[in-house]
Design an enzyme around this catalytic site. Structure first.
Site, PDB file in Angstrom:
ATOM      1  N   LEU A 229     -42.622  73.790 -64.232  1.00 44.63           N
ATOM      2  CA  LEU A 229     -41.705  73.781 -63.075  1.00 44.63           C
ATOM      3  C   LEU A 229     -41.988  72.640 -62.097  1.00 44.63           C
ATOM      4  O   LEU A 229     -43.118  72.430 -61.684  1.00 44.63           O
ATOM      5  CB  LEU A 229     -41.836  75.121 -62.337  1.00 44.63           C
ATOM      6  CG  LEU A 229     -40.880  75.317 -61.170  1.00 44.63           C
ATOM      7  CD1 LEU A 229     -39.452  75.424 -61.647  1.00 44.63           C
ATOM      8  CD2 LEU A 229     -41.292  76.529 -60.360  1.00 44.63           C
ATOM      9  N   ASP A 230     -40.954  71.937 -61.697  1.00 46.57           N
ATOM     10  CA  ASP A 230     -41.050  70.856 -60.711  1.00 46.57           C
ATOM     11  C   ASP A 230     -41.931  69.706 -61.178  1.00 46.57           C
ATOM     12  O   ASP A 230     -42.371  68.886 -60.374  1.00 46.57           O
ATOM     13  CB  ASP A 230     -41.570  71.357 -59.346  1.00 46.57           C
ATOM     14  CG  ASP A 230     -40.654  72.407 -58.740  1.00 46.57           C
ATOM     15  OD1 ASP A 230     -39.479  72.438 -59.131  1.00 46.57           O
ATOM     16  OD2 ASP A 230     -41.109  73.171 -57.880  1.00 46.57           O
TER      17      ASP A 230
END
Lengths: 286, 286, 286, 286
Positions: A229-230
């Protein structure tokens, strides 16, 4: 699709291990056909040892004829390649929650600014933005997501992607995290907009974090989605200046402008085959 | 220093708990004297409950007369305040290592751009930049720092600060970490330039980190130094656009421009009493 | 409208000849009432000799009580003043032709971003954008303009402005020139977006001019409309970087983003009473 | 100069009428030699019908061998071409008056930032900046210019250009206008920095003009010098945000930063053979 007798403008992207003769092999094959290269950009990454090329060429060849002419180069250099018609609109699915700014912006750009995407549907985990989709004549699919129904919801999403022949999924402020498996299955085909200047303020409530830290610029990052994520490869980033007088709500409003502009550039460049993956990084031929 | 018969332009900064009547108490006292306010900015921070004011006033009063006139307001509202003459050059010590860009820039701005600092000395833990200091007629103090001599070196630094009556210390790409004790002793008087867009890429080798992560903007952050490294209140930040083709060395060179411009703005604003501390954040009255 | 027993936040703007005691007169009157100033900005222009003040104050007074309290100051200093409730939505008429980007943007910001305007109608000299107005529930008035019907069309416009009690007219890429008389009648109430960085490329086809000249940045300018076309006081400007590879059509598309963002800022600042006229220039208290 | 047995990195720039086979002819000739292209950019201008190419190639050939290999392509397509060694420092003469910021900046970048220029001398029509030249070890030539001595002064300048084998002349805030004849003689070899965002505020005192007009951004433009003052092909432009509170003197100081940064980029790109002339416009391969 394309007629051999009318010249078509093609876009070709290539990546392969770097070495002498790559450009010559490609351009020589095209020159032998009498085709005219109208745009060309290349980059050799000394870190990864990979070479990247994007070119546009006007040719009266069919797709098959072009591929045939280029195959010796493709095979000789172990190239990964893509060939598309310039300006062909990429079949795109937009995923949204409640925030409208990115959705409004992308649909406007498709209709009025010639962004080469064909939005074949809008998926919302909330029903709030159905009216905007309707205004632009787009089918809206309400797929609610709860802890218990997450797997099922992803199955629906996956079915939609297949059924609609989707090439690109845009998370236009979609506030759900895709499963690792879905990320892997759609690798390089899902673009997200993160509301901070990554890697600052990863995770939730980035504007509140930015306010607390007293930063003087707030930003947005558009990146490919990976399981991490990210942390996916960054396509585009931008910032806007703020000062001490801005409350969190102001930062959110100012941030919306940066987010939609940043996402729009990333989507356009992807749809125009200007973004190539180079490990954790991207090569962007603007 | 200032003569009661010639009008002087003063700058007054104030912070205190927010509430009604603050501005009126100050401006009323000045109006009663017939003094003319030429510039004024204020901010009430709803988060901290603090109120901040900066104003410039032309007055024929002496410093003592002005303070006397304002003391009822100062005391009535529990104000922290500072009063200075507009344009007075702040006695400044520059700390450097080997990189010259920030040093050259600040000395140039002092001499030619009217930045209100009076650089009373340059300290280097390396001797490399002595010639630049000499060109601008500044005493250069070579204070080497090793693991073993760090405490001793800080004593020398501290002695210099006292002896030269230093009001502001600027870490102009000084590659040493000040001790917690020195940070506390000089709280609010030491400005650093960090070569990244904090809080991204804290710590060492930020440009290498930025390159590895493939960011599309690189930045710089100027902040007050606290014991908590790279976490002090931010004064100013800026960014520059980069792309995939930039090697780490390019990022460093591009970053130098952002660093020196960012640091110069922070130093100027501090020297003009435009920066007020609000907990972990700053109020910057530009 | 406002109830004396519930505190209201007011915004007061003032301009008058500069001199001592102005701020004190205003803040003293408010302090005497026990009202709390929450925001304040001022500027004395040494060129024009005028003083400008904008402040926000929380008060439980009625409008009449506030005006009464301030009238001695207003009259004593010969002030031009405006008093409004913070956040009150300004009655706004949008004028458009065929380009949709500014219209879409302003209507979106009114609905979703809390821009304090109340769009009471959309006027188009072409019917093309009626559907967008309809989507946002706004009455659309098609008022065609030809050489022969121009006077008549302006009468219709003027009637609409009166009937709808319009406070602000926004030329959101309206491709008609208002008559001198209408400009004078609505002085300070009409905002235009010009698709260049004024004073470069005044007049028609600015992007073609920009392309021909080979500029590296294209810009937009939002300004008040005066009889002197493209010469009214500038409120806001912005630019975007371009390069040699951009055709005129690209410049137009890139320019749209700058135009809508620039116009939106100008409209927001005007609606928040942040823009004061200072002869041919503006004071913008951001 | 270069040894055939050690590989050298060359930079080749080309312009010619557009048509099929250009890239292939060049890259084919290089591939036949086994040379490796490390960087390549191209642009076909549909307006002028011209094609532009810049590439870097690593080769163990001598200059003569390379030219021989490429001559069939050069002649077959009617190419204008330049071949240089990557990183070779271009012999540069700086012309200055009294303002130091651009001079300081360029000399610093030559010494510390690897800008590929070799400043062989500094010419001032005033003696003020001689000490800065001396600090960087550069010969300073004081060539005063009055109405009566202008022709004579230009003769001196011209003699210096020849004697020092100057390839590039930079007007680093040189406040004299070169004669038409000199402009023609040095066409494409003289870079100026103009202190406005051209074509706004051409001519003298641009910051005063900008202040009077109340612009919200001030800019700088670096361009090649032609007889038509302030109208030469633009290489680079940049802007900085300002507001109503800035006096003319502030604009000048803020402008200095934009000027030196803009000029430095233009000089670097020129020295790296990244700027090609396309009529009144430039192609900049950044």
């Amino acid at each position: 699709m394309t007629d051999a007798t009318t010249p078509t403008e093609w876009v070709l992207t290539i990546s392969c291990p770097d070495g002498p003769g790559i450009v010559s092999a490609i351009t020589g094959a095209l020159a032998a056909r009498g085709d005219n290269i109208t745009e060309s950009q290349q980059f050799g990454d000394p870190t990864s040892g990979l070479f990247f090329l994007r070119l546009q060429v006007v040719s009266s060849a069919t797709r098959e004829e072009l591929v045939a002419a280029l195959t010796p180069a493709f095979e000789g250099f172990g190239m990964t390649w893509q060939l598309d018609v310039v300006g062909r609109r990429m079949r795109t699915l937009l995923l949204v929650s409640k925030a409208a700014h990115c959705l409004v912006d992308l649909l406007y750009r498709e209709r009025s600014q010639g962004m080469p995407i064909d939005v074949v549907g809008v998926v919302g985990n909330h029903p709030d933005l159905a009216d905007i989709a309707a205004f632009y004549g787009k089918p809206f699919h309400h797929i609610p997501v709860t802890k218990d129904t997450k797997a099922e919801a992803e199955d629906q999403l996956r079915a939609l992607v297949e059924e609609l022949d989707v090439e690109l999924v845009v998370l236009a402020r979609y506030m759900q995290i895709l499963s690792d498996q879905l990320c892997r299955d759609l690798a390089g085909q899902v673009i997200n907009i993160h509301h901070s200047f990554l890697p600052s303020f990863k995770g939730a409530r980035p504007y509140a974090q930015a306010h607390e830290r007293g930063v003087k610029l707030i930003g947005a990052t558009s990146h490919y989605v990976t399981g991490d994520l990210d942390e996916g490869p960054i396509i585009e980033q931008d910032v806007e200046r703020v000062d001490h007088s801005r409350a969190v709500a102001d930062l959110v409003a100012i941030g919306e402008d940066v987010e939609r502009a940043t996402l729009a550039r990333a989507v356009r460049w992807h749809a125009e085959h200007r973004v190539l993956l180079d490990g954790r990084r991207t090569v962007v031929f603007r």
